[in-house]
Scaffold this motif. Structure first.
Motif, PDB file in Angstrom:
ATOM      1  N   GLY A 384       0.844  -1.195   0.000  1.00 43.48           N
ATOM      2  CA  GLY A 384       0.000   0.000   0.000  1.00 43.48           C
ATOM      3  C   GLY A 384       0.876   1.240   0.000  1.00 43.48           C
ATOM      4  O   GLY A 384       1.861   1.326   0.721  1.00 43.48           O
ATOM      5  N   PHE A 390      -2.318   0.944  -4.622  1.00 37.16           N
ATOM      6  CA  PHE A 390      -1.599  -0.230  -4.116  1.00 37.16           C
ATOM      7  C   PHE A 390      -1.106  -1.047  -5.298  1.00 37.16           C
ATOM      8  O   PHE A 390      -1.667  -0.988  -6.397  1.00 37.16           O
ATOM      9  CB  PHE A 390      -2.466  -1.057  -3.146  1.00 37.16           C
ATOM     10  CG  PHE A 390      -3.588  -1.819  -3.777  1.00 37.16           C
ATOM     11  CD1 PHE A 390      -3.420  -3.143  -4.186  1.00 37.16           C
ATOM     12  CD2 PHE A 390      -4.839  -1.224  -3.956  1.00 37.16           C
ATOM     13  CE1 PHE A 390      -4.469  -3.851  -4.759  1.00 37.16           C
ATOM     14  CE2 PHE A 390      -5.880  -1.927  -4.537  1.00 37.16           C
ATOM     15  CZ  PHE A 390      -5.701  -3.249  -4.942  1.00 37.16           C
ATOM     16  N   LEU A 414      -3.242  -3.236   4.786  1.00 32.79           N
ATOM     17  CA  LEU A 414      -3.961  -4.148   3.895  1.00 32.79           C
ATOM     18  C   LEU A 414      -3.657  -5.579   4.321  1.00 32.79           C
ATOM     19  O   LEU A 414      -2.606  -5.862   4.884  1.00 32.79           O
ATOM     20  CB  LEU A 414      -3.623  -3.905   2.412  1.00 32.79           C
ATOM     21  CG  LEU A 414      -2.211  -3.598   1.940  1.00 32.79           C
ATOM     22  CD1 LEU A 414      -1.309  -4.792   2.069  1.00 32.79           C
ATOM     23  CD2 LEU A 414      -2.255  -3.177   0.482  1.00 32.79           C
ATOM     24  N   VAL A 425      -8.252  -3.476   1.833  1.00 27.10           N
ATOM     25  CA  VAL A 425      -7.307  -2.360   1.780  1.00 27.10           C
ATOM     26  C   VAL A 425      -7.868  -1.205   2.608  1.00 27.10           C
ATOM     27  O   VAL A 425      -8.924  -0.657   2.259  1.00 27.10           O
ATOM     28  CB  VAL A 425      -7.092  -1.914   0.318  1.00 27.10           C
ATOM     29  CG1 VAL A 425      -6.130  -0.734   0.283  1.00 27.10           C
ATOM     30  CG2 VAL A 425      -6.561  -3.058  -0.509  1.00 27.10           C
TER      31      VAL A 425
END
Length: 1611
Positions: A384, A390, A414, A425
């Protein structure tokens, strides 16, 4: 409740990935064992490349930022940052601390360097002045300190070829320092025309006064002396960060990534460009180089360490890697392999092998990384980013799978679901998105319940639920994959979570301290199998808790190493390791987990030595809620010993009241009375809150303490002698191994410890300056040279002293709870133990610090409160007595076993040659064999066992025993009730001394015709004492309530006692049986008096503002006096028994007629004419003068007039007993003052014949008997009185010269106005203009020729010639004295004028000069000792006392060759006005011109300040040592003569007393000379009637008229 105790498993630091390259330099070296030493975060690392093994030094409590290697290359010095940073010197082989240096720097320690032989260390601080400090590091002692520069200093080094010379460099400067005495004097390097003025980053010293330095532009500057002689241009392309000198030459490393090697004359040998090698990269920057033989170590900005072998210089070997600058937040562990993944703001993601301790893969991303996760099969790695996107990579080759950006704010957490189908996430915009893994990470749901940023996520084992934590500390649940919030607690109850990384939730309640901010803990990870939880917080601490951990404030084990925030922590996949990462120190720590079953074999991991305070509230303690403390200990821990006003505050308070007093003292005040009193006997012993404070001396006397008095009691003669040096409660006492000296510690703002001789009762040394509030325990070492003390400040500081010199050797924080004892190891003087509340610690001295290890209790016992401790028959064995009655036996730091010894706490222990003796609350004394196996004998303290010769009566059987001592065939016992008993080995007990028990004592009455008195106290006893030579308690009676007043009837047969519940009783004075009692009032009875004559009436005053008058015969109340607005404090009858004088709490003085009680108004003029039967009033005109200048702060609590109406004795809240001449009219009368009681003196009474004064101390529970000595009767004895608060103002006029000199104020000429205005700077001087703090704009100081020689502007001008001083006309006589001396049998004269010392040869008339001073010299003296011939000391004017070059200083120099032997920079602001050498010539005394006229004593050869103290509030003209002494001297000045003694580090002064010759007045004294018998001192006073006075010890003998004020010379 498992959370009550800490888990029994343990973490051990196994590896640290990283090296601190940013903001540090020169911090990487080879040790003698070919290991590599460096640091990262708060840990010193010693890495062995051969074995690929690391050792750790963990003595620091914060980031380490500087490192120096000892010339022998085994010892390492490291310095840290922090509010109170310290320096540790440690052994790189054993990683144990050798020495700790502290208490000088603030902010941090920027540079360190050892000198050539490794004896001294120099350090530079990060404070605003960049203080430079030189240490004798073995002793932990600072030798010298000076402000370094106004801007940052980057490097400092000793000149290895010249002694006592240093060089420092930094922002736009280089300075050359010389160390002389305690003075560090800098000279700035002169850049001149040779090079540009610029920042110098590093340096190295070479032979012939050459210094090489690396500059910011990549040039090397070469210096000779202080001048720049040449530059080597373009040595590097950019700044040179590091320079390392070795046998072959020099190595330099720069920002351009190159290493250059140079030979000894700085000719280039070779260059290695690291950027061009296969490991290199663009932007590589070298911060540290070390060249040893054919190996070169290189440390880089980006936390790598390279090793280069010179033969294969293009193949550097990468030893260590770490993350670069930028915070480190992302951490994930591989689900099946021993791998850890980290990602940082430096945009790199790295994979580490936990088995090989190495970096195995690295990949650079586009954005800073904030979190990471690996999915369940270990194939995908999700990262992330800070920008809200991400990325998913394949773990095996780091190739990208997808890159998705759905959010704008940072992704902070995440996690993959356990079944691998979803990725959750969590973003800082408070949403959680759910992505389907198989659908190429298509978004399948979102959770929007949070109101703050998402911090942690956890999936349930079946992947159906998700729990989240957010920044508000809220915990929410969602159904997966849709993201619907779950609100019913029932549904969640049965969920089993796959991992636990959330910081809030029932299972982890216990990780939060009781009162803490929700964001302190950054990360958590649960180990379900081992049932432990690991947490990481903002304070750099890793903690282990039991799991689950339900109750707040659970116990834990803690581990330090990271310096600031620990951002993340995780268990490895098989729970073998814990990985933690540091935010700011961007290092990765790998900890080995040692489960419970293995701990047994791992006892060698004894509790880790650490200096970092392990805030014991968060201790690794194994038990939290210890059973309630014993009631006595409970009470004792409540005592704080704080005072509203400490005696030390008096001078200040008096200053504040000066104005008030000036207006009041216009009329001439009465002189102090001629009588004086002397302490004769004290009834009392402090047992209620002290232990082990009672000993036999060498000759069999008994020494103990009560109130502020050290008492030596002779049991054969039943007499006492007193040490009266303390001015407040003594709290502890110990005796020297030779049994002749005693150390006592007292209460105070800056409490002092006095070491005194029991025979002469003279103080040998006084130690102060490192404790607050008071001293709770002291102990001598076995050789008697050292003393350990413990304070009662909040951290219960422990100090180790060299008491004869008065030096602090080491200091450390003890514990947050009270420490009751300190004991020094009889076999090893560097070791000691302290014991106290839940505390047993074993300490060893390390330089200026002490390193403590907690006693390791293991499974044997629980962490108990220790009340006493002793060492056994070897250095390993120690014994301690607990509050539950056990004796613990310790070997090294481990508890071996416990033995039940007493019921209730063991308060005292004493070690014998064979065995031990213990005493406890149960009142039993037990004798034990030498291993505490069996009890040989017990003695019970019972009334039945009292021997006939006892000096009193035992109040109760089995009193609590607080002190035991053996000797002279007896056991000496002190009890809580204030009794001292001597137990014969065969059983009979003799009572020697006793006093009241705990509770304030107020009631006191003396018998009308016998030498006895009665006291009544809050301890609920009424006691009768014999004041005649037998000094014993005659009778005692227990009362139902405590009492505050008592009175004998005029015939002495009855005794009336007023009690605290408003009742009073009359008892038979002989048998103490009740005659009659009344109870008419609710508040306590405060005073009670029989009317004079037949004692017909009894007046009873109470706190509810009434006075009842009773007829004694008929036992009826016949009158009530009303009209007081506050409680009644004192009552007195007139001689006819018709009138009562009353004082109230509102300071009213009232009169009532007896017996009816009608209020009368009597004019104050008439009051004096009334004959009073007694006078105990503190109000009214007759005693106006008894109220001190600081009357608002303290109350006068009691007074009593002698029967001849001449002397009034008073007692006040500060513990002073004072004598005034009666009547004391006019404010602020003069008095004689005596200190023996500690705080409130509650009552004073003269005996019937005025031969004795009896005083009571309220809280010190002591009854003191003083003998009254009539005027004219004066033995030669130490003068115990301070004459008065105020020195008399009404002297005759001064001689005009004296007045003028007294008023001269010396302006420091550096600061005085310019003689002529100067504008601008000549061009050729511009770069070199020193900063303003160093050289004043105009200085008449002798020119420094070297500076001028480089000022040649060009070839055209003729060089400026040097000026040489040839002759000086003038001598400074207008305001100096004793400043002309003969040298060499009269051949030469030495004197001074301006800033120059002059040696004038009488025969030739030639002069030679000493020109090192930079301002006016004010005083000069010559050393008279044959060892120091022609040694002169001169003192000069100076600026503030900041120890810089402008500070006042004293130079000690040789008159013949003008060599400076020592320079003493001093804290006398303004200047030094008098200097004097001692008899041996080794000590120097100086007096300052500062407002306090400080007197300082120096050991001038070392430049060490021994002692310093405010001298007098007015100008001191001269101070001189006695010709035969190193400890005694006399100072004279405006209206004073003082006689001083140096005791250790303390200066004690006594005023000269003028005997009543011809009403002599204290004059202004101008000079001193000592007679042939050194105890005779002559001094000259400066009145208009010129006379010489001769003093013997402390009183004047005679005044001789003499010519006008003069000099004296006692040849």
């Amino acid at each position: 409740m498992a959370a009550r105790s800490a888990p029994s498993c343990h973490l051990r630091l196994e590896w640290v990935y990283g090296y601190r390259g940013h903001q540090c330099r020169n911090n990487l070296y080879y040790t003698a064992a070919k290991e590599i030493v460096y640091f990262v975060a708060g840990v010193g690392v010693v890495y062995s490349p051969r074995e690929h093994r690391q050792k750790f030094y963990r003595g620091h409590s914060d980031d380490i930022i500087s490192l120096a290697l000892h010339p022998e290359r085994v010892l390492v010095a490291t310095g840290q940052v922090g509010k109170e940073p310290y320096i540790c010197i440690w052994d790189s082989y054993t990683v144990q601390t050798i020495s700790v240096l502290k208490d000088v720097h603030t902010h941090g320690i920027a540079c360190l360097a050892f000198d050539l032989d490794g004896q001294r260390l120099v350090s530079v601080g990060l404070d605003s002045k960049n203080a430079v400090c030189v240490w004798d590091w073995k002793r932990g002692k600072m030798l010298s300190m000076a402000p370094g520069h106004t801007d940052r200093i980057f490097d400092i080094s000793w000149d290895l070829y010249q002694p006592n010379k240093l060089v420092s460099c930094g922002v736009k400067h280089i300075k050359f320092w010389s160390l002389c005495g305690n003075a560090l004097t800098p000279k700035r390097g002169v850049f001149g025309k040779t090079g540009d003025l610029q920042t110098i980053l590093c340096l190295a010293c070479a032979r012939d006064e050459l210094t090489y330095s690396g500059a910011l532009n990549g040039d090397i500057y070469v210096w000779k002396g202080i001048n720049l002689i040449r530059t080597i241009q373009g040595a590097h392309a950019a700044g040179i960060f590091s320079m390392n000198a070795c046998e072959e030459g020099f190595a330099t490393g720069g920002r351009d990534g190159c290493i250059r090697l140079w030979d000894l004359t700085f000719k280039p040998i070779t260059v290695i460009d690291l950027r061009e090698t296969d490991q290199g990269y663009k932007g590589l920057s070298v911060r540290s180089v070390c060249w040893r033989g054919d190996h070169i170590l290189v440390g880089t900005q980006d936390s790598e360490i390279f090793e280069i072998v010179v033969q294969e210089r293009n193949k550097p070997f990468l030893i260590m890697q770490g993350h670069c600058e930028g915070e480190l937040w992302a951490l994930a562990v591989h689900p099946t392999k021993p791998l850890a993944v980290t990602g940082s703001d430096d945009r790199s993601v790295r994979i580490w092998s936990l088995v090989d301790h190495a970096l195995i893969a690295r990949c650079n991303m586009e954005e800073p990384i904030r979190c990471a996760a690996v999915n369940a099969d270990g194939i995908h790695l999700a990262l992330g980013m800070k920008d809200g996107s991400f990325t998913v990579l394949r773990v095996r080759d780091m190739t990208e799978v997808v890159h998705i950006k759905d959010r704008k704010e940072a992704i902070h957490e995440l996690k993959y679901s356990p079944d691998g189908t979803y990725l959750a996430v969590g973003c800082n915009d408070s949403s959680v998105d759910i992505y389907g893994v198989a659908q190429r990470y298509k978004k399948v749901g979102e959770c929007l319940g949070s109101l703050s940023f998402i911090t942690h996520l956890d999936w349930s084992s079946d992947s159906r639920y998700l729990q989240t934590n957010d920044g508000n500390g809220k915990r929410l649940f969602y159904r997966m994959p849709g993201g619907k919030e779950v609100t019913s607690t029932e549904e969640i109850k049965g969920v089993h979570w796959a991992s636990w990384t959330c910081v809030s939730g029932l299972e982890v309640n216990g990780i939060w301290p009781k009162y803490s901010d929700i964001n302190d803990i950054n990360s958590v990870d649960g180990n379900y199998i081992g049932q432990v939880l690991v947490t990481a917080d903002d304070y750099g601490i890793i903690k282990l808790f039991r799991y689950p951990c339900l109750r707040k404030g659970a116990k834990f084990r803690k581990y330090i190493g990271h310096s600031a925030h620990v951002t993340n922590v995780r268990w490895s996949h098989d729970y073998q390791w814990v990985i933690s990462i540091g935010g700011a120190d961007h290092s990765v720590f790998q900890w080995k987990f040692i489960p419970e079953r293995k701990l047994k074999d791992a006892l060698h991991i004894a509790p880790q030595e650490s200096l970092a305070d392990s805030h014991s509230d968060e201790s690794d303690s194994d038990l939290s809620d210890v059973p309630e403390l014993d009631s006595e200990i409970e009470q004792e821990t409540q005592l704080t010993y704080r005072r509203q006003v400490y005696k030390e505050d008096l001078p200040q308070l008096k200053e504040q009241c000066k104005e008030k007093q000036k207006s009041a003292t216009s009329k001439r005040r009465e002189r102090a009375p001629g009588n004086s009193i002397r302490l004769h006997f004290v009834h009392g012993y402090r047992g209620y809150d002290c232990r082990s404070n009672l000993f036999y001396t060498q000759i069999g006397e008994i020494v103990y303490h009560v109130a502020a008095v050290g008492v030596i009691y002779n049991r054969q003669q039943n007499t006492q002698r007193f040490y009266l040096g303390h001015d407040d409660d003594i709290l502890c006492l110990t005796i020297h191994p030779l049994k002749d000296y005693v150390a006592t510690g007292q209460v105070g703002r800056d409490p002092s410890i006095h070491i005194w001789d029991t025979e002469t009762i003279k103080p040998l040394s006084i130690l102060k300056g490192h404790h607050q509030c008071g001293i709770s325990a002291v102990d001598f070492s076995a050789d008697g040279k050292r003393l350990a003390s413990v304070g009662i400040d909040d951290s219960h500081t422990i100090v180790l002293w060299d008491w004869k010199k008065g030096e602090k050797l080491s200091i450390a924080r003890g514990s947050k709870d009270k420490i009751f004892v300190v004991k020094m190891n009889p076999y090893v003087p560097d070791k000691l133990i302290t014991a106290g509340i839940k505390h047993m610690k074993f300490w060893r001295k390390a330089g200026g610090g002490l390193i403590g290890r907690k006693g390791y209790i293991g499974t044997l016992g629980k962490n108990d409160t220790m009340m006493c401790a002793v060492y056994g028959w070897t250095e390993e064995m120690a014994f301690s007595g607990t509050s539950t009655g056990d004796v613990c036996i310790w070997r090294d730091i481990f508890l071996v076993k416990t033995v039940k010894a007493h019921d209730g706490p063991v308060f005292s222990m004493h070690a014998l040659e064979k065995g031990f003796v213990t005493g406890g609350k149960d009142g039993i004394i037990a004798l034990w064999d030498d291993s505490f196996e069996r009890c040989l004998k017990t003695y019970a303290i019972k009334r039945a066992a009292l021997a006939p010769g006892s000096k009193g009566l035992l109040l109760e059987d089995n009193p609590s025993i607080r002190a035991i001592s053996l000797g002279h065939g007896h056991i000496l016992v002190g009890t809580k009730n204030g009794e001292i008993l001597e137990v014969d080995k065969s059983g009979p007990i003799t009572l020697l001394v006793q006093g009241h028990m705990e509770g304030e004592v107020w009631g006191l009455a003396t018998h009308p015709y016998l030498p006895i008195c009665a006291t009544v106290s809050d301890d609920k006893t009424l006691r009768i004492w014999d004041l005649s030579p037998s000094h014993c308690m005659l009778a005692v009676r227990k009362l139902k309530k405590g009492g505050r007043c008592c009175c004998f009837s005029p015939d002495g047969k009855a005794l009336a006692v007023g009690l605290n519940d408003g009742s009073f009783l009359m008892a038979n004075a002989d048998t103490l049986e009740d005659l009659v009692s009344f109870h008419h009032r609710k508040d306590m009875i405060s005073d009670i008096r029989f009317s004079p004559g037949s004692g017909k009436y009894l007046a009873v005053a109470s706190h509810d503002s009434f006075i009842d008058i009773y007829n004694v015969m008929s036992s009826k109340r016949v009158g009530i006096c009303k009209g007081a607005t506050s409680y009644i404090t004192h009552i007195d009858w007139d001689i006819r028994g018709k009138l009562l004088q009353v004082n109230t709490g509102a300071k009213e003085q009232l009169f009532f007629e007896a017996p009816r009680g009608k209020k009368q108004t009597i004019p104050s003029v008439e009051v004096e004419k009334i004959a009073w039967a007694s006078w105990t009033s503190v109000l009214g005109l007759c005693c106006e003068g008894i109220w001190p200048v600081i009357g608002e702060v303290t109350d006068v609590t009691a007074s009593c007039l002698t029967s001849d109406k001449m002397v009034l004795a008073t007692g006040d809240d500060l513990g002073f007993v004072k004598l005034f001449r009666y009547p004391t009219k006019g404010k602020f009368g003069k008095f004689k003052r005596y200190v023996a009681h500690s705080t409130h003196v509650t009552n004073v009474r003269w005996t019937y014949d005025d031969s004795m004064l009896v005083t009571l101390g309220g809280t010190d529970m002591s009854l003191m008997v003083w003998t009254n000595e009539m005027e004219g009767y004066r033995e030669k004895r130490p003068c115990d009185s301070e004459e008065s608060d105020i020195d008399s103002e009404e002297d005759g006029g001064y001689d005009s010269d004296v007045t003028r000199e007294n008023e001269i104020s010396y302006t420091i000429r550096a600061l005085s106005t310019n003689i002529r205005p100067m504008f601008g700077i000549k061009p050729h001087l511009q770069q070199k203009e020193p900063s303003t703090d160093e050289r004043p704009p105009v200085s008449r100081a002798p020119p420094q020729p070297e500076k001028l020689q480089t000022n040649n502007v060009g070839k055209k001008k003729r060089p400026i010639e040097d000026l040489v001083l040839e002759l000086v006309f003038g001598y400074r006589g207008r305001d100096c004295r004793n400043n002309v001396h003969y040298l060499n049998d009269g051949d030469d004269i030495i004197y001074h004028t301006a800033s120059i010392g002059i040696l004038h040869n009488v025969a030739t008339g030639s002069q030679s000069f000493y020109q090192e001073h930079n301002d006016d010299i004010l005083c000069l003296t010559v050393n008279q000792h044959p060892k120091f011939i022609n040694i002169v000391a001169t003192g000069q004017v100076g600026d503030s006392a900041d120890m810089s070059a402008a500070a006042p200083s004293i130079h000690i120099w040789d008159a013949m060759n003008k060599q400076t032997l020592s320079i003493l920079r001093c804290y006398h602001s303004k200047g030094v006005c008098s200097v004097s050498f001692s008899a041996t010539g080794k000590l120097l005394l100086s007096v300052g011109l500062d407002p306090e006229h400080t007197i300082t004593i120096w050991r001038w050869q070392e430049g060490a300040k021994i002692a310093s103290r405010a001298g007098h509030n007015q100008r001191i003209f001269v101070a001189e040592f006695r010709p035969d002494s190193d400890t005694q001297f006399v100072s004279v000045g405006v209206k004073h003569v003082k006689f001083w003694t140096l005791a250790g580090r303390a200066l004690l002064s006594k005023k000269g007393l003028l005997s009543t010759l011809e009403d002599a007045r204290m004059q202004t004294m101008l000079a001193i000379a000592f007679g042939a018998v050194p105890s005779v001192v002559m001094s000259v006073c400066g009145k208009i009637t010129y006379c010489v006075e001769s003093w013997r010890e402390l009183t004047t003998g005679l005044c001789l008229p003499c010519t006008p004020p003069c000099e004296m010379d006692s040849s």
